[in-house]
Design an enzyme around this catalytic site. Structure first.
Site, PDB file in Angstrom:
ATOM      1  N   HIS B  60      40.360  35.802  37.740  1.00 28.44           N
ATOM      2  CA  HIS B  60      41.279  36.771  38.341  1.00 28.44           C
ATOM      3  C   HIS B  60      40.486  37.750  39.187  1.00 28.44           C
ATOM      4  CE1 HIS B  60      39.917  38.869  34.723  1.00 28.44           C
ATOM      5  NE2 HIS B  60      40.467  40.005  35.126  1.00 28.44           N
ATOM      6  N   HIS B  62      39.906  40.960  39.272  1.00 30.71           N
ATOM      7  CA  HIS B  62      39.369  42.252  38.857  1.00 30.71           C
ATOM      8  C   HIS B  62      37.858  42.206  39.074  1.00 30.71           C
ATOM      9  CE1 HIS B  62      42.937  43.703  36.187  1.00 30.71           C
ATOM     10  NE2 HIS B  62      43.044  44.096  37.443  1.00 30.71           N
ATOM     11  N   ASP B  64      35.144  43.094  37.647  1.00 34.27           N
ATOM     12  CA  ASP B  64      34.147  42.627  36.675  1.00 34.27           C
ATOM     13  C   ASP B  64      34.153  41.111  36.516  1.00 34.27           C
ATOM     14  OD1 ASP B  64      36.680  43.048  35.520  1.00 34.27           O
ATOM     15  OD2 ASP B  64      35.861  43.280  33.509  1.00 34.27           O
ATOM     16  N   HIS B  65      35.022  40.432  37.288  1.00 35.00           N
ATOM     17  CA  HIS B  65      35.051  38.967  37.239  1.00 35.00           C
ATOM     18  C   HIS B  65      34.716  38.313  38.585  1.00 35.00           C
ATOM     19  CE1 HIS B  65      36.799  38.659  33.117  1.00 35.00           C
ATOM     20  NE2 HIS B  65      37.033  39.929  33.402  1.00 35.00           N
ATOM     21  N   HIS B 140      47.902  38.934  32.194  1.00 37.31           N
ATOM     22  CA  HIS B 140      46.997  40.081  32.369  1.00 37.31           C
ATOM     23  C   HIS B 140      47.661  41.040  33.362  1.00 37.31           C
ATOM     24  CE1 HIS B 140      43.294  42.213  32.068  1.00 37.31           C
ATOM     25  NE2 HIS B 140      42.839  41.923  33.265  1.00 37.31           N
ATOM     26  N   HIS B 268      33.889  39.617  26.236  1.00 37.27           N
ATOM     27  CA  HIS B 268      34.598  40.657  27.005  1.00 37.27           C
ATOM     28  C   HIS B 268      34.805  41.923  26.172  1.00 37.27           C
ATOM     29  CE1 HIS B 268      37.532  42.484  29.826  1.00 37.27           C
ATOM     30  NE2 HIS B 268      36.836  41.789  30.707  1.00 37.27           N
TER      31      HIS B 268
END
EC number: 3.1.26.11
Lengths: 301, 301
Positions: B60, B62, B64-65, B140, B268
């Protein structure tokens, strides 16, 4: 002024070398210059308070100078930053950041202001009561600017002994600090310079990366206290400079010499060389003093 | 299968913790799953050859990904990667990457293919002769997918002793490996299973991050060998799960139990907790075995 080098190596981030980013501290304000990938981790590592950064200056849109910006902006948000943040950088930077914010639905709660640059002439892009920042147009493969940070002259400083000897009351001190003479009731004049000292000397810092050897910047950086000039290559690889848009250590020193700067800091090293000391040795044949940037190094001047 | 955890902490990269990224190795192919900021440095640190990554799966959008993706793509270019690179991720990822490539004039010399995902149903997004990858729709704050990696059954393996005893010539081995019986010249049949062993058992890996507790994924991950399920929080902070779109360690274990998976890996983690062992303890009250991801850890299964 205090300069914290967070990263000063060219191209890709590696386990022990970081791409360009530095924090210039002037009068307790912190200015972030460039923001390669991993800059936020470098800021943490060197214990620089995120909250004290309110202006970020991006020289150009090559990854090793700005890929860490979106992460830093996001982290500011996660940390509930209250202050406005101002980003100065090439046209396009706003679109890159806002697209990612939109697609990740991660709108910042603080205000984010973009000041996009597209002039090829030097311009004043920021000032407050302590400092001015001017662009230094650079020649690189993409549109790029260096940044000249110039302190503004401060107030004159009271010579307490002389002022007391002349029986000057404290309520006149502000007038004196601003440079005025005083007139006594009997009409006599107290000349300002007899009871004050000059303001603290002002300092200036010029950041020039990435760029080919370009004498056009010399008038802009004349006599600065510190010049940071990129030196991606050594002279033995000078043929790589024009195609890649970079300089050698000797070329950086030539610029420093011709601009009569006080100190030269080298950085943006290619990792092809076994040790950065080689850049210093080469530059010192033309100009001195030469200082070597390195990740984590702090210069006070 | 071998799983290299490059980063498994939530939110922002820190000096000792990294955002999500992992490399799954199946039959000498390496699949990169998520790519938080700093992933390329983690790849170097753990000596994973960049050239062996040909597929990248992004769960996805975001930060941090995926904030490390543009840097990795650029570095592949600087390293003169010859191979095609395939990116699988949410719609929008192509625009983000191509905008940055365009503005930095850093076009890749290798071919870059985007496979944008927007379905909310599980779909087969990649397959070769060894493996299939299916999406696992997650719930999410933004559109997100987990990924199910399933090995394909291999060939049957020749039982050399039995084959020699039956005087089978080597030229028939391929037919046997593919499962066929053999017919002798006298018309008698050699049953395949009398001279071969079953293929190597196949394995499966399900990556599920980021997601709230969602029983709808259970049929998709039923009996997988390894489930990586996010556990951002502990039960004591369960009220944070719905607003943030995350799960607790206990919820991850509930999913593992209901899906009858063989192993559960947690990751995570929010960095608010003093030690990650707490996640394991909590999850083990519901399901065993529980393994803890950690940056740099390698799981072989």
């Amino acid at each position: 002024m205090k300069l914290n080098i967070l990263g000063c190596y060219s191209a890709t981030p590696r386990t022990i070398t970081n791409p360009t980013s530095q924090v210039l501290e002037i009068n307790n304000q912190m200015y972030l210059i460039d923001c390669g990938e991993g800059t936020q981790v470098q800021l943490r590592k060197h214990k620089i308070k995120f909250s004290r950064i309110n202006q970020i200056f991006i020289s150009h849109l090559h990854g090793d100078h700005f890929f860490g910006l979106i992460g830093l902006i996001s982290t500011f948000s996660l940390l509930n930053r209250p202050n406005d943040l101002h980003i100065y950088g090439p046209k396009g930077i706003k679109e890159i950041i806002l697209l990612q914010i939109k697609l990740s639905k991660s709108y910042t709660k603080y205000n984010l202001f973009f000041h996009e640059l597209e002039s090829t002439e030097s311009e004043l892009i920021f000032e407050d009561d302590k400092v001015e920042v001017h662009t230094i147009p650079l020649k690189h493969r993409v549109y790029a600017n260096g940044f000249l940070f110039k302190e503004k002259p401060g107030l004159r400083r009271i010579n307490i002994d002389a002022a007391q000897e002349q029986n000057i009351e404290v309520c006149y001190f502000n007038k004196l600090k601003q440079g005025s003479d005083l007139q006594r009731e009997d009409g006599t004049i107290i000349k300002n310079e007899t009871v004050t000292f000059d303001p603290q000397p002002i300092q200036s810092y010029a950041f020039c990366s990435d760029t080919v050897y370009n004498e056009e910047i010399i008038p802009l950086i004349k006599e600065v206290d510190v010049l940071y000039h990129e030196s991606t290559f050594l002279e033995r690889d000078i043929e790589k400079c024009i195609p890649t848009g970079h300089s050698t250590a000797m070329q950086a020193a030539e610029i420093a010499k011709k601009a009569h700067v006080k100190n030269l800091i080298l950085g943006h090293y290619s990792t092809r060389y076994p040790e950065i000391e080689l850049f210093k040795k080469e530059a010192e044949t033309v100009f001195q003093p030469v200082l070597l940037a390195d990740d984590g190094k702090v210069f006070k001047f």
